[in-house]
Structure formats: structure tokens, C-alpha cells
Design a protein around this motif. Structure first.
Motif, mmCIF file in Angstrom:
data_model
loop_
_atom_site.group_PDB
_atom_site.id
_atom_site.type_symbol
_atom_site.label_atom_id
_atom_site.label_comp_id
_atom_site.label_asym_id
_atom_site.label_seq_id
_atom_site.Cartn_x
_atom_site.Cartn_y
_atom_site.Cartn_z
ATOM 1 N N VAL A 588 0.864 -1.187 0.000
ATOM 2 C CA VAL A 588 0.000 0.000 0.000
ATOM 3 C C VAL A 588 0.896 1.232 0.000
ATOM 4 N N TYR A 589 0.643 2.108 -0.946
ATOM 5 C CA TYR A 589 1.412 3.354 -1.030
ATOM 6 C C TYR A 589 0.528 4.557 -0.701
ATOM 7 N N GLN A 590 1.182 5.565 -0.156
ATOM 8 C CA GLN A 590 0.518 6.843 0.078
ATOM 9 C C GLN A 590 0.093 7.454 -1.255
ATOM 10 N N SER A 591 -1.028 8.116 -1.284
ATOM 11 C CA SER A 591 -1.428 8.840 -2.492
ATOM 12 C C SER A 591 -0.752 10.209 -2.498
ATOM 13 N N ILE A 592 -0.576 10.756 -3.694
ATOM 14 C CA ILE A 592 0.012 12.088 -3.820
ATOM 15 C C ILE A 592 -0.853 13.121 -3.088
ATOM 16 N N GLU A 593 -2.172 12.974 -3.209
ATOM 17 C CA GLU A 593 -3.074 13.928 -2.575
ATOM 18 C C GLU A 593 -2.917 13.906 -1.054
ATOM 19 N N ASN A 594 -2.863 12.715 -0.473
ATOM 20 C CA ASN A 594 -2.693 12.621 0.979
ATOM 21 C C ASN A 594 -1.317 13.098 1.423
ATOM 22 N N LEU A 595 -0.310 12.863 0.580
ATOM 23 C CA LEU A 595 1.036 13.360 0.893
ATOM 24 C C LEU A 595 1.002 14.870 1.069
ATOM 25 N N HIS A 596 0.381 15.574 0.139
ATOM 26 C CA HIS A 596 0.355 17.031 0.209
ATOM 27 C C HIS A 596 -0.515 17.533 1.355
ATOM 28 N N ARG A 597 -1.546 16.786 1.695
ATOM 29 C CA ARG A 597 -2.354 17.185 2.849
ATOM 30 C C ARG A 597 -1.564 17.038 4.146
ATOM 31 N N ALA A 598 -0.764 15.987 4.231
ATOM 32 C CA ALA A 598 0.022 15.759 5.452
ATOM 33 C C ALA A 598 1.209 16.705 5.554
ATOM 34 N N LEU A 599 1.759 17.113 4.394
ATOM 35 C CA LEU A 599 2.929 17.991 4.363
ATOM 36 C C LEU A 599 2.574 19.267 3.605
ATOM 37 N N PRO A 600 1.765 20.117 4.169
ATOM 38 C CA PRO A 600 1.246 21.265 3.407
ATOM 39 C C PRO A 600 2.310 22.259 2.977
ATOM 40 N N ASN A 601 3.444 22.293 3.661
ATOM 41 C CA ASN A 601 4.480 23.269 3.335
ATOM 42 C C ASN A 601 5.693 22.657 2.651
ATOM 43 N N HIS A 602 5.610 21.382 2.318
ATOM 44 C CA HIS A 602 6.741 20.703 1.678
ATOM 45 C C HIS A 602 6.207 19.866 0.523
ATOM 46 N N ASP A 603 5.988 20.539 -0.587
ATOM 47 C CA ASP A 603 5.346 19.878 -1.707
ATOM 48 C C ASP A 603 6.315 19.482 -2.817
ATOM 49 N N GLY A 604 7.610 19.443 -2.535
ATOM 50 C CA GLY A 604 8.567 18.934 -3.510
ATOM 51 C C GLY A 604 8.355 17.440 -3.718
ATOM 52 N N ASP A 605 7.872 17.057 -4.894
ATOM 53 C CA ASP A 605 7.442 15.669 -5.110
ATOM 54 C C ASP A 605 7.942 15.094 -6.433
ATOM 55 N N TRP A 606 9.032 15.632 -6.972
ATOM 56 C CA TRP A 606 9.483 15.249 -8.311
ATOM 57 C C TRP A 606 9.812 13.765 -8.430
#
Length: 638
Positions: A588-606
Motif C-alpha cells: 500500500v502506497y501513500q497517495s500524492i493527494e494525501n502526501l500534500h495534505r500531510a505535508l502542506p508546506n513541503h510539496d517537492g514531489d518530483w
């Protein structure tokens, strides 16, 4: 992170605002600043394993006296080694009667690190080799204090070849070993230019020669030097530097990819890669520590005045999300909260994986760095269960069927159960060369708590991230399967890593990524290998373009499939074969959407999305895919 991806580099700098006598008088410790530097490095030891180095600048030394010093080591415990070597010298000088702590000037005069300005570096090499010579800080020497430069950093420059060519076109002979050397020479060139300009200006004004050096030191515009040097850099960087005149700086890339923090009080100015290190060592609150603005330099002049200069125009913030997921220490208050949020964000997926049968599920984590996320997941599973119990109670009450027996059953049953199932036993050394033996060794890195899982239970283990999947396949799942669960669920707090990093994390060989392997496997099964060839042709076609004109054609490898399909294939690739266990593995992997919700100020996701913050990133992913296609190994950047 279960896969052995090493951490990023770390920097530390201590600028004493008072003479050494102040710290001897107040703290009875003439080594106060040196010890703070050592502690800052130790608190960031998670950031470097390949080497360490320290540097120093002594202020206002008489002409002819040494004023800059450096010590480096690439041994097994490099931080301890560099500090122990200097402390051994200190004690020898003490025993000889050469220095006297109660007379701090003797320490400053005779001991190299009896200095007001101290720089430390923890190295993980993403370019160059692993010898002592490539450990930082790097040192550019000159008899003029304002032309001496010592520098260390946490960074990777993607266009280092172009920068080296720029140096060559000026007539320089750069040393082609690391991007650190390139950056050092580029800053040094503009430092020389500024020094020469000021010298000629003062000479033409008939300034007395003995005064020229001091006036240059006062007037030196460090911000302009850095502005000229960094004009064409592409990459992620935090650079810390010291000039022989006593000026210091820390410079951050315009997208804020690499972290940098600092604080100032009436005794000291200090910099570090991680906020919590400064909080702990200097006993500061979170609000006392400031983040260096992206694209800016925090400059401390030789009079200890602090100035912030815009060096490059800040771009779209792309703070590295891996700093929060894994690299930085988890006791930072914001990072602790965010890692719990990452774990909690997996709750709905895990609820589906266990079909809500928490009574027959065991929740755990592997490795230890995933523990905080595990707490977040457990809290979320308890919340989900409480919500289910509440709904059942309200339903029974409405129907008139609620009694004590039913209430006890609802209150007592099916609660999520957490256990310490897996633990790292020892770090086995990989000195045995045969691949078969290495695999056998890897299978013993982790051990289990026998009896913590009942046969037939669903075992859920939280991991920070899954990069290559090698450790999962060779070690973790094999050892977890010994508990005979009906199903093993490995839940990654990070999304699927699909693309290389080129800004300081050693994740560059595309063929090593388990998500990429899964996508290639699915393409082959679907008879769609022409997509692989077409992507390669597109990469070759744009390889001579400027990075600004490149696009990420590699995304086409993943486009035909959902994230769930790729996860299912990953589970198949890492599942142990013929080991006597017939249970199921789910990834099971984290979704991109949930990643950004959990890390609202660190959206570097390349590395997850392939959306790079700088043009150089697209050049690197292009080279990485061509290297994979050609079967070449190695990093796709200098």
C-alpha cells in the motif's frame, strides 16, 4: 526506509559574537563554541556517513599569523575522529604549558580551533569519490584574507559541466572531481574580482597600504559576490561559507529544495540543516529558529552584523518532502506531527486491506524510523473503530436491541492491536563478495518478536518509503512470513518513487526503482514494449536541447496503469517464492493527494510525480532513462 538509501549531507556553523574570554568567564569553558559545533554535528549525524570535516577562521589575527584551519576524515566515525584529533592536540598543548584556558588568548594563538567562526560538514557523497580529499569543507587559499574561501554544503548542481566550461573559457584549470570544487571556484573567481576592484579603488585614492586589507574586509559585498556566482546554477543547494576576513554566509537555492535554519542571540549566530538541532543544542524554542529564505543568503559580516540578501529570484517553493518523510530527525515538533499525519492518511487503505477485521490484525512498523507514522496509523484505526462502534450503538438503541451484553461486545472486541513485531538485529557488514552469500546475510538483518502474531492474523507494517524493494524481498517479508500470517501488508508513508532525484539524494538509477520495474513488467505483459522504445527515441531526440526545452517523456512508462495496478505488480515482485508460506502480500502506497495534505508546506514531489522544480531535473531524468535503456549503471548527474 527499509532500503539502504543513505541520507543527505548536513552543515553546521557557529559564529561567536563575543571574544573567547566571554565564554571562559561566563561558562568556564573556552571551548564553548567548538563544543557547540561538535554537538550540532552529532545531532545531525543522520545526514552523513561518508565523512566529516571542520573549519575555522580566527578574527583579527596579526599579519603573518595563520587564521584559517581545516580538519577532515573519512573513517568509520568521522565526526569523532576530527574532534578527537583536535582535542588530542589541545590537551598536548595544555600539558606542555603552551595554552592556559584561563587565558583564552593563548588558546586562540596556539590551538587551530580556538576561533570565533567554526564550520562543520557531514558528507554523503552524491558526486566525486569517497576519499578524504573530497570531504568538505573545501578550501581556496590566498595570502589575502578576503580571497581565502572555505565552503561546505548540502547540494547537487545539475549543470556542473556547463559551469566547468565557463571556468575553462576564462582560462582557469578546474579540478573535475566534484560539484563542490566547481562551486568553490566560481564563488572564488567573483571574490577575487571584488577584492581586486576594491584594492584598485583604494590604491587610486592613495589609501595607506597597511589599511587597505582592513578596509576591503569591511566593504566586501558578500551578497554581490554570491549573486554574480550563482547566476546560472541549476540544482538544490544549501551552501555554507567562510571568508578569511571573518565574513560568513549560508546560501539557499531559489526553490528551497535543501533546508537551512539559523538563529541569533547576543552571544552567537548559528546555522544548521535541521531546526531541531539548533533548538536542542542552544536550548531554543521553535519560534526562535528562522528558516533561510529560498534564493537568499544570510550573511554575517566580520563585525557580527547579520544581513539577508536576495541572491537569485525565488522560484516556486519546492521544499523536499523526503526531508519530512524520512531524512530529518523526527523530534522536530512539525516533523513529528507530519509523520503522524502521514501514517493516519493510510487509514482508509488499511481499513480496506484488513476488511475492518481489526481483531484479527496486528499493526507494527519497520524500520524504527517509521515508528512515528505507525502511531498516527494506530490512532486513525482506533478512530475508525470508535466511529463504527458508535454507529452500532446508535443503531441498536434506535431498534431497541441495545443491552449490556451487546454493549460489552461492541466495547471489548475488534480493537486494533499494535505490537513490536520486527526489529533490526545487527548491521551486517557486506564484506562477502558472492551475491548468494550477501542475500543470505541480508535475510538475517531483521528479527521478529516470536508469538506477537497469531497464525492467520493479518500483519500490517508501516514503512517510511519503498525505493528498490530489495530489502523487502530479500529480508523483511521473508522474516515476517515466519509468523504465518494470512496476509502481510506493507504500508509506505511515501508514494511510489518513480523518477530519479538529482538534488542531493542518491536515487538516480531508474532501473533500480521497484515501481519502474513493475511498470516495465506490466508493459511487457501487455505486449506494449513499443512504448519503451518510443520513450527512448523521444529522450534521444531531445538530448541536445537546452534543459529548459525538455519534457519528461518517461511519464509515458506509467501512463497505461493505475497506481493500484503498479502496487499489485510490486507486491508480486517482492513476494518470497518457495519458502513454505502461502500467504498474500499487499503493498500500500501513500497517495500524492494525501502526501500534500500531510505535508502542506513541503510539496517537492518530483521523485513521485516527475514534475521537477528546475530545468536540470528534466535533463537528468532524460539521461537516466537513456542509461537504463543502454544498460549503463551509475548516477545520471555529475
Amino acid at each position: 526506509m527499509s532500503d539502504p538509501i543513505k541520507h543527505e549531507c548536513g552543515v553546521a556553523m557557529v559564529r561567536l559574537k563575543k571574544p573567547l574570554s566571554h565564554y571562559q568567564d561566563k561558562y568556564k569553558n573556552v571551548l564553548w563554541g567548538f563544543q557547540k559545533l561538535f554537538l550540532l554535528m552529532e545531532k545531525q549525524h543522520n545526514r552523513g556517513q561518508d565523512g566529516a570535516g571542520i573549519g575555522a577562521v580566527k578574527l583579527n589575527m596579526p599579519p603573518g599569523e595563520a587564521f584559517m584551519f581545516r580538519e577532515r576524515d573519512n573513517g568509520r566515525n568521522p565526526i569523532s575522529a576530527v574532534v578527537k584529533k583536535q582535542m588530542k592536540l589541545y590537551n598536548e598543548l595544555l600539558n606542555k604549558g603552551t595554552i592556559f584556558p584561563e587565558f583564552p588568548d593563548t588558546v586562540k594563538e596556539h590551538w587551530p580551533f580556538g576561533a570565533e567562526v567554526l564550520l562543520g560538514h557531514l558528507r554523503y557523497g552524491t558526486s566525486g569519490g569517497y576519499s578524504k580529499s573530497v570531504c568538505q569543507p573545501y578550501f581556496r587559499r590566498s595570502p589575502w584574507p578576503t580571497r581565502n574561501l572555505m565552503m561546505a554544503g548540502n547540494f547537487n548542481i545539475t549543470n556542473v559541466d556547463q559551469l566547468n566550461q565557463k571556468l575553462i573559457n576564462r582560462g582557469a584549470h578546474p579540478i573535475f572531481d566534484t560539484d563542490t570544487q566547481t562551486v568553490l571556484e566560481e564563488i572564488g573567481y567573483h571574490l577575487d574580482e571584488e577584492h581586486t576592484r576594491l584594492y584598485h579603488e583604494l590604491r587610486d585614492q592613495k589609501t595607506p597600504t597597511p589599511e587597505i586589507s582592513h578596509i576591503i574586509a569591511d566593504r566586501l559585498d558578500v551578497g554581490q559576490v554570491l549573486r554574480d556566482a550563482a547566476e546560472s546554477w541549476d540544482g538544490g543547494y544549501t551552501l555554507a561559507g567562510m571568508i578569511g576576513s571573518g565574513d560568513t554566509f549560508i546560501l539557499r537555492d531559489p526553490n528551497g529544495i535543501r533546508p537551512a535554519w539559523y538563529f541569533e542571540d547576543d552571544e552567537v549566530i548559528a546555522f544548521a540543516s535541521e531546526r531541531v538541532a539548533l533548538m536542542t543544542i542552544f536550548d531554543k524554542a521553535a519560534e526562535d529558529i528562522h528558516e533561510a529564505p529560498p534564493g537568499h543568503a544570510v550573511v554575517v559580516k566580520n563585525d557580527a552584523s547579520l544581513h539577508i540578501h536576495e541572491i537569485t529570484k525565488p522560484g516556486k517553493p519546492s521544499y523536499c518532502s523526503f526531508e519530512r518523510i524520512y531524512f530529518s530527525r523526527g523530534n522536530d515538533p512539525d516533523i513529528y506531527r507530519e509523520r503522524k499525519a502521514l501514517g493516519a492518511a493510510l487509514g482508509e487503505q488499511i481499513n480496506r486491506s484488513t476488511k475492518g477485521d481489526f481483531g484479527k490484525s496486528v499493526f507494527s512498523f519497520i524500520p524504527n524510523t517509521a515508528e512515528t507514522a505507525y502511531y498516527g496509523l494506530i490512532e486513525e484505526m482506533n478512530r475508525l473503530h470508535r466511529s463504527n462502534v458508535k454507529a452500532e450503538i446508535l443503531k441498536a438503541h434506535k431498534n431497541g436491541s441495545l443491552d449490556e451484553e451487546m454493549l460489552n461486545g461492541l466495547m471489548d472486541n475488534n480493537w486494533p492491536r499494535g505490537e513490536k513485531v520486527a526489529l533490526k538485529d545487527i548491521k551486517l557488514r557486506t564484506f562477502i563478495s558472492q551475491e548468494k552469500n550477501r542475500v543470505q546475510l541480508a535475510s538475517h538483518v531483521y528479527d521478529i518478536s516470536y508469538g506477537a502474531v497469531n497464525p492467520g492474523d493479518i500483519l500490517v507494517c508501516v514503512d517510511d518509503s519503498i525505493v528498490r524493494g530489495t530489502t523487502l524481498k530479500q529480508s523483511i517479508i521473508r522474516i515476517l512470513s515466519k509468523t504465518k500470517p494470512s496476509k502481510i501488508v506493507i504500508a509506505s508513508t511515501a508514494p511510489q518513487i518513480r523518477y530519479p532525484d538529482c538534488y542531493g539524494i542518491d536515487m538516480s538509477e531508474m532501473g533500480n526503482f521497484i515501481a519502474f520495474q513493475a511498470a516495465i513488467s506490466l508493459l511487457k505483459d501487455a505486449g506494449s514494449t513499443h512504448i519503451i522504445d518510443e520513450v527512448h527515441e523521444a529522450c534521444v531526440a531531445q538530448s541536445e536541447l537546452a534543459p529548459e526545452k525538455m519534457v519528461n517523456h518517461v511519464k509515458r512508462i506509467y501512463d497505461p496503469f493505475t497506481a493500484e495496478q503498479i502496487s499489485e505488480r510490486i507486491a508480486d515482485l517482492v513476494s518470497p517464492k518457495n519458502n513454505g508460506w502461502d500467504g498474500e502480500v499487499e503493498i500500500v502506497y501513500q497517495s500524492i493527494e494525501n502526501l500534500h495534505r500531510a505535508l502542506p508546506n513541503h510539496d517537492g514531489d518530483w521523485y513521485f510525480t516527475g514534475n521537477y522544480p528546475t530545468p536540470g531535473g528534466y535533463a537528468v531524468v532524460n539521461r537516466a532513462f537513456m542509461a537504463y535503456y543502454a544498460g549503463r549503471k551509475g548516477r545520471s548527474y555529475s
